[in-house]
Design an enzyme around this catalytic site. Sequence first.
Site, PDB file in Angstrom:
ATOM      1  N   LYS A 168     -14.346   3.801 -11.583  1.00  8.04           N
ATOM      2  CA  LYS A 168     -15.232   4.211 -12.679  1.00  8.04           C
ATOM      3  C   LYS A 168     -15.478   5.715 -12.680  1.00  8.04           C
ATOM      4  O   LYS A 168     -15.327   6.379 -13.711  1.00  8.04           O
ATOM      5  CB  LYS A 168     -16.568   3.476 -12.574  1.00  8.04           C
ATOM      6  CG  LYS A 168     -17.626   3.959 -13.576  1.00  8.04           C
ATOM      7  CD  LYS A 168     -18.968   3.321 -13.324  1.00  8.04           C
ATOM      8  CE  LYS A 168     -19.735   3.917 -12.182  1.00  8.04           C
ATOM      9  NZ  LYS A 168     -20.361   5.227 -12.520  1.00  8.04           N
ATOM     10  N   LYS A 206     -22.977  16.110 -11.181  1.00  9.88           N
ATOM     11  CA  LYS A 206     -22.563  14.903 -10.452  1.00  9.88           C
ATOM     12  C   LYS A 206     -21.110  14.550 -10.764  1.00  9.88           C
ATOM     13  O   LYS A 206     -20.365  14.084  -9.884  1.00  9.88           O
ATOM     14  CB  LYS A 206     -23.481  13.730 -10.800  1.00  9.88           C
ATOM     15  CG  LYS A 206     -23.128  12.431 -10.053  1.00  9.88           C
ATOM     16  CD  LYS A 206     -23.231  12.570  -8.548  1.00  9.88           C
ATOM     17  CE  LYS A 206     -22.795  11.311  -7.796  1.00  9.88           C
ATOM     18  NZ  LYS A 206     -23.673  10.153  -7.975  1.00  9.88           N
ATOM     19  N   THR A 250     -24.764   7.422 -12.271  1.00  8.44           N
ATOM     20  CA  THR A 250     -23.674   8.363 -12.544  1.00  8.44           C
ATOM     21  C   THR A 250     -23.088   8.011 -13.899  1.00  8.44           C
ATOM     22  O   THR A 250     -22.395   7.001 -14.050  1.00  8.44           O
ATOM     23  CB  THR A 250     -22.595   8.283 -11.449  1.00  8.44           C
ATOM     24  OG1 THR A 250     -23.181   8.599 -10.190  1.00  8.44           O
ATOM     25  CG2 THR A 250     -21.461   9.258 -11.733  1.00  8.44           C
TER      26      THR A 250
END
Length: 306
Positions: free
Chosen positions: A249, A181, A105
């Site tokens: 994150k 995503k 990601t």
Amino acid sequence: MPAAQVWGRPQGEPPVQLGVIGLGSMGGGMARSAAKAGLSVRGYDVRPTALDGVTAAGSPAEAAEAADILLVMVVNAKQLEDALFGTNGALSALPKGAVVVSSATIPTADAERVGTRVEQGGHLYLDAPVSGGSARAGTGELTFMASGSDAAFAKAQPMLDACAAKVFRLGPKIGTGSTVKTVHQLLAGVHIAAAAEAMALGVRAGADARELFEVISNAAGRSWMFENRVPHMLERDFTPHSAVEIFVKDLGLVLDTGRDLRFPLPIAASAHQQFLAAAAAGLGGEDDSAVVKVYEQLAGIEVKGS
């Protein structure tokens, strides 16, 4: 799959060779699924990791030797670039024409930059983040949101067949998979934080936590994250299938994207603050459902099954 073929190879030829870099809860599950499906798998992780059916490699380059497909499942863009281009990096050994499948990601711009560099080196590239968690990685039932050339999809097909329940082909432009995503992680993070907030409110008001979970799981307010993460809270099992720090994150990535686009994201920002609070409280290595402990500490309660 036709009986005369073994994962895209004519009968009698060796199986497809898969290199895997990153053997954590996701990458390890994907490597095992591929091995069970008949691919020949060689894997590398910075922490020595032994997996049934997976040959251990001593470096990213060794994992990439003779590979038809190289799957990289790491945490962020820096780790992806180090794995591919750093000391003993995979691209130094990967055969020309092989496909790199990045399931990390990462920001869209990083996916575009890395993909361009990989293709300039004579390889194919698939920007292919996943959803489904470690359990579905281990059963080969992940959802891939992938973009890349038709040739990259074709080359990666044996691994996709082994690891995916669904593959969304999002066009040829590298970076589209990472964009989708990013949007997905906005919702996932918000849903986990909202589930924690809702359960804590109910318990603080006197509701039985397990009954509350059962009602909401059978009503319109439910979500996949609610049904998946609340049981962790009820059982007080915060084993990190996906850690709090991951959403520090990933929601940070979401907010960076919004800032770059001059697009307001107040709900994502609020959820990000809750994960930051959990990390500040020393919970960063626990399962992301441990964000509920922020509410528990404030209210003097515990969300657990009776």
